[in-house]
Motif scaffolding. Structure first.
Motif, PDB file in Angstrom:
ATOM      1  N   GLU A 114      63.044  62.137  17.955  1.00  0.00           N
ATOM      2  CA  GLU A 114      63.877  63.355  18.043  1.00  0.00           C
ATOM      3  C   GLU A 114      65.085  62.899  18.258  1.00  0.00           C
ATOM      4  OE1 GLU A 114      62.493  66.976  19.191  1.00  0.00           O
ATOM      5  OE2 GLU A 114      60.576  66.485  18.544  1.00  0.00           O
ATOM      6  N   THR A 115      65.211  61.630  19.046  1.00  0.00           N
ATOM      7  CA  THR A 115      66.696  61.207  19.552  1.00  0.00           C
ATOM      8  C   THR A 115      67.117  59.959  18.768  1.00  0.00           C
ATOM      9  OG1 THR A 115      65.767  59.879  21.066  1.00  0.00           O
ATOM     10  CG2 THR A 115      66.168  62.215  21.769  1.00  0.00           C
ATOM     11  N   VAL A 116      66.255  59.459  17.837  1.00  0.00           N
ATOM     12  CA  VAL A 116      66.767  58.251  17.311  1.00  0.00           C
ATOM     13  C   VAL A 116      68.092  58.591  16.387  1.00  0.00           C
ATOM     14  CG1 VAL A 116      65.462  58.476  15.258  1.00  0.00           C
ATOM     15  CG2 VAL A 116      65.921  56.206  16.134  1.00  0.00           C
ATOM     16  N   ASP A 117      68.863  57.386  16.328  1.00  0.00           N
ATOM     17  CA  ASP A 117      70.037  57.501  15.349  1.00  0.00           C
ATOM     18  C   ASP A 117      69.359  57.525  13.820  1.00  0.00           C
ATOM     19  OD1 ASP A 117      72.182  57.291  13.755  1.00  0.00           O
ATOM     20  OD2 ASP A 117      72.601  55.126  14.562  1.00  0.00           O
ATOM     21  N   GLN A 118      69.771  58.654  13.212  1.00  0.00           N
ATOM     22  CA  GLN A 118      69.076  58.683  11.718  1.00  0.00           C
ATOM     23  C   GLN A 118      69.394  57.443  10.954  1.00  0.00           C
ATOM     24  OE1 GLN A 118      66.770  61.021  10.720  1.00  0.00           O
ATOM     25  NE2 GLN A 118      66.439  61.404  12.581  1.00  0.00           N
ATOM     26  N   ASP A 119      70.823  56.850  11.388  1.00  0.00           N
ATOM     27  CA  ASP A 119      71.233  56.119  10.203  1.00  0.00           C
ATOM     28  C   ASP A 119      70.477  54.550  10.527  1.00  0.00           C
ATOM     29  OD1 ASP A 119      73.119  57.742   9.227  1.00  0.00           O
ATOM     30  OD2 ASP A 119      74.628  57.116  10.687  1.00  0.00           O
ATOM     31  N   SER A 120      69.733  54.558  11.661  1.00  0.00           N
ATOM     32  CA  SER A 120      69.265  53.137  11.709  1.00  0.00           C
ATOM     33  C   SER A 120      67.972  53.104  11.216  1.00  0.00           C
ATOM     34  CB  SER A 120      68.771  53.157  13.175  1.00  0.00           C
ATOM     35  OG  SER A 120      68.161  54.216  13.881  1.00  0.00           O
ATOM     36  N   LEU A 121      67.499  54.267  10.680  1.00  0.00           N
ATOM     37  CA  LEU A 121      65.952  54.373  10.069  1.00  0.00           C
ATOM     38  C   LEU A 121      66.042  53.987   8.622  1.00  0.00           C
ATOM     39  CD1 LEU A 121      64.916  57.812  11.501  1.00  0.00           C
ATOM     40  CD2 LEU A 121      64.435  55.539  12.471  1.00  0.00           C
ATOM     41  N   ASP A 122      64.736  53.696   7.988  1.00  0.00           N
ATOM     42  CA  ASP A 122      64.607  53.569   6.529  1.00  0.00           C
ATOM     43  C   ASP A 122      64.256  54.735   5.865  1.00  0.00           C
ATOM     44  OD1 ASP A 122      62.113  53.837   7.095  1.00  0.00           O
ATOM     45  OD2 ASP A 122      61.508  51.528   7.192  1.00  0.00           O
ATOM     46  N   ASP A 123      63.898  54.857   4.698  1.00  0.00           N
ATOM     47  CA  ASP A 123      63.741  56.240   3.794  1.00  0.00           C
ATOM     48  C   ASP A 123      62.431  56.786   4.501  1.00  0.00           C
ATOM     49  OD1 ASP A 123      66.168  55.892   2.546  1.00  0.00           O
ATOM     50  OD2 ASP A 123      65.018  55.050   0.589  1.00  0.00           O
ATOM     51  N   ALA A 124      61.392  56.026   4.699  1.00  0.00           N
ATOM     52  CA  ALA A 124      60.208  56.353   5.268  1.00  0.00           C
ATOM     53  C   ALA A 124      60.423  56.942   6.737  1.00  0.00           C
ATOM     54  CB  ALA A 124      58.992  55.610   5.232  1.00  0.00           C
ATOM     55  N   GLU A 125      60.836  56.446   7.490  1.00  0.00           N
ATOM     56  CA  GLU A 125      61.117  56.875   8.674  1.00  0.00           C
ATOM     57  C   GLU A 125      61.908  58.154   8.886  1.00  0.00           C
ATOM     58  OE1 GLU A 125      61.163  52.509  11.408  1.00  0.00           O
ATOM     59  OE2 GLU A 125      62.679  53.340  10.176  1.00  0.00           O
ATOM     60  N   ARG A 126      63.117  58.271   8.005  1.00  0.00           N
ATOM     61  CA  ARG A 126      63.686  59.515   7.730  1.00  0.00           C
ATOM     62  C   ARG A 126      62.888  60.473   7.525  1.00  0.00           C
ATOM     63  NH1 ARG A 126      67.951  56.265   6.916  1.00  0.00           N
ATOM     64  NH2 ARG A 126      67.739  56.074   4.561  1.00  0.00           N
ATOM     65  N   GLU A 127      62.081  60.519   6.317  1.00  0.00           N
ATOM     66  CA  GLU A 127      61.118  61.263   5.892  1.00  0.00           C
ATOM     67  C   GLU A 127      60.146  61.769   7.103  1.00  0.00           C
ATOM     68  OE1 GLU A 127      57.904  61.933   2.208  1.00  0.00           O
ATOM     69  OE2 GLU A 127      58.696  59.989   2.626  1.00  0.00           O
ATOM     70  N   TRP A 128      59.733  61.092   7.822  1.00  0.00           N
ATOM     71  CA  TRP A 128      58.898  61.127   8.937  1.00  0.00           C
ATOM     72  C   TRP A 128      59.303  62.062   9.974  1.00  0.00           C
ATOM     73  CZ3 TRP A 128      54.452  61.598  11.524  1.00  0.00           C
ATOM     74  CH2 TRP A 128      54.540  61.682  12.936  1.00  0.00           C
ATOM     75  N   THR A 129      60.917  61.950  10.160  1.00  0.00           N
ATOM     76  CA  THR A 129      61.529  62.487  11.374  1.00  0.00           C
ATOM     77  C   THR A 129      61.735  64.127  10.599  1.00  0.00           C
ATOM     78  OG1 THR A 129      63.858  61.894  10.704  1.00  0.00           O
ATOM     79  CG2 THR A 129      62.571  60.546  12.427  1.00  0.00           C
ATOM     80  N   GLU A 130      61.895  64.118   9.533  1.00  0.00           N
ATOM     81  CA  GLU A 130      62.181  65.496   8.891  1.00  0.00           C
ATOM     82  C   GLU A 130      60.861  66.330   8.988  1.00  0.00           C
ATOM     83  OE1 GLU A 130      63.386  64.675   4.825  1.00  0.00           O
ATOM     84  OE2 GLU A 130      65.416  63.779   5.713  1.00  0.00           O
ATOM     85  N   LEU A 131      59.679  65.595   8.872  1.00  0.00           N
ATOM     86  CA  LEU A 131      58.386  66.455   9.295  1.00  0.00           C
ATOM     87  C   LEU A 131      58.200  66.460  10.743  1.00  0.00           C
ATOM     88  CD1 LEU A 131      56.052  64.593   6.627  1.00  0.00           C
ATOM     89  CD2 LEU A 131      57.020  66.870   6.340  1.00  0.00           C
ATOM     90  N   TRP A 132      58.295  65.506  11.519  1.00  0.00           N
ATOM     91  CA  TRP A 132      57.745  65.517  12.834  1.00  0.00           C
ATOM     92  C   TRP A 132      59.008  66.191  13.740  1.00  0.00           C
ATOM     93  CZ3 TRP A 132      54.057  64.853  15.699  1.00  0.00           C
ATOM     94  CH2 TRP A 132      54.122  64.847  17.110  1.00  0.00           C
ATOM     95  N   ASN A 133      60.136  66.528  13.575  1.00  0.00           N
ATOM     96  CA  ASN A 133      60.950  66.921  14.470  1.00  0.00           C
ATOM     97  C   ASN A 133      60.984  68.689  14.374  1.00  0.00           C
ATOM     98  OD1 ASN A 133      62.062  64.662  15.400  1.00  0.00           O
ATOM     99  ND2 ASN A 133      63.872  64.552  14.361  1.00  0.00           N
ATOM    100  N   PRO A 134      60.870  69.360  13.321  1.00  0.00           N
ATOM    101  CA  PRO A 134      60.634  70.492  13.260  1.00  0.00           C
ATOM    102  C   PRO A 134      59.342  71.201  13.653  1.00  0.00           C
ATOM    103  CG  PRO A 134      61.082  69.962  11.019  1.00  0.00           C
ATOM    104  CD  PRO A 134      61.013  68.590  11.867  1.00  0.00           C
ATOM    105  N   LEU A 135      58.240  70.225  13.634  1.00  0.00           N
ATOM    106  CA  LEU A 135      56.938  70.792  13.949  1.00  0.00           C
ATOM    107  C   LEU A 135      56.617  71.405  15.103  1.00  0.00           C
ATOM    108  CD1 LEU A 135      53.940  70.391  12.406  1.00  0.00           C
ATOM    109  CD2 LEU A 135      53.707  68.338  13.789  1.00  0.00           C
ATOM    110  N   PRO A 136      56.227  72.489  15.388  1.00  0.00           N
ATOM    111  CA  PRO A 136      55.913  73.054  16.515  1.00  0.00           C
ATOM    112  C   PRO A 136      54.819  72.373  17.112  1.00  0.00           C
ATOM    113  CG  PRO A 136      55.568  74.779  15.116  1.00  0.00           C
ATOM    114  CD  PRO A 136      55.865  73.311  14.228  1.00  0.00           C
ATOM    115  N   LYS A 137      55.016  71.957  18.534  1.00  0.00           N
ATOM    116  CA  LYS A 137      54.438  71.024  19.667  1.00  0.00           C
ATOM    117  C   LYS A 137      54.027  72.127  20.909  1.00  0.00           C
ATOM    118  CE  LYS A 137      57.211  67.386  17.754  1.00  0.00           C
ATOM    119  NZ  LYS A 137      57.964  68.258  17.093  1.00  0.00           N
ATOM    120  N   VAL A 138      52.953  71.914  21.179  1.00  0.00           N
ATOM    121  CA  VAL A 138      52.377  72.226  22.526  1.00  0.00           C
ATOM    122  C   VAL A 138      52.116  71.102  23.604  1.00  0.00           C
ATOM    123  CG1 VAL A 138      50.714  73.925  23.679  1.00  0.00           C
ATOM    124  CG2 VAL A 138      51.696  74.278  21.543  1.00  0.00           C
ATOM    125  N   VAL A 139      52.810  71.057  24.759  1.00  0.00           N
ATOM    126  CA  VAL A 139      52.642  69.845  25.417  1.00  0.00           C
ATOM    127  C   VAL A 139      51.954  70.402  26.964  1.00  0.00           C
ATOM    128  CG1 VAL A 139      54.045  68.326  26.726  1.00  0.00           C
ATOM    129  CG2 VAL A 139      54.890  69.235  24.737  1.00  0.00           C
TER     130      VAL A 139
END
Length: 186
Positions: free
Chosen positions: A60-85
């Protein structure tokens, strides 16, 4: 009805974290990481314990510019995903997460009753063990790494409970990682 799934990386001797707290042995190759991306596409909400939630805040906090394409794709899925902690020590959470307002069974029952698509995924061995003890998990998914770590946090803490499973899928990756998906026989 939405399925409840538990999916983690695991050593051949059954641990998700080594005795020193390390998970460096779980660094996925490109194909294994791609399988996590595809699995996450099937998730509608993710349930996490405090430790896993805090570890996953990285994405959620990683600098997007430091990620490769697959990692950016992951964050695009993970970050908006609803989570219950599930935590009794965290006063608040951030992003698309909320603190659980009830017990695990009540939360899962409520989530299953809500309109929505996608699996209810559980992350973390302790939370999964609680869900398993309540017979709430429909599928167990393990990416078994070719390593023996000798101890640590087990994939599922031991409980005196017998559960019959049916094999749904296997996949072998070039790195030696084997994906196993089992459905609870009901």
């Amino acid at each position: 009805m939405r399925k409840v799934t538990y999916s983690m990386n695991v050593s051949l001797d059954g641990f998700i974290v080594g005795p020193d707290g390390g998970i460096d042995w779980t660094a996925p190759d490109g194909n294994v990481f791609r399988s996590w991306i595809e699995e996450t596409r099937e998730v509608g909400v993710h349930l996490l314990g405090r430790r896993l939630y805090e570890a996953m805040l990285y994405w959620e906090t990683v600098d997007q510019d430091s990620l490769d394409d697959a990692e950016r794709e992951w964050t695009e899925l993970w970050n908006p995903l609803p989570k219950v902690v599930f935590s009794t020590t965290l006063p608040e959470v951030q992003g698309h997460a909320r603190l659980a307002s009830g017990g695990l069974a009540e939360e899962i029952e409520r989530l299953r009753a809500e309109p929505g698509e996608g699996n209810i995924a559980i992350g973390g061995a302790n939370l999964a063990a609680q869900a398993a003890a309540l017979d709430l998990i429909d599928e167990y998914r393990a990416r078994v790494y070719p390593v023996l770590v000798g101890g640590g946090i087990p994939f599922l803490p031991q409980a005196e409970r017998h559960v019959n499973l049916g094999l749904v899928e296997t996949r072998t990756f070039d790195s030696g990682v084997i994906y196993l998906c089992y459905r609870v026989a009901r």
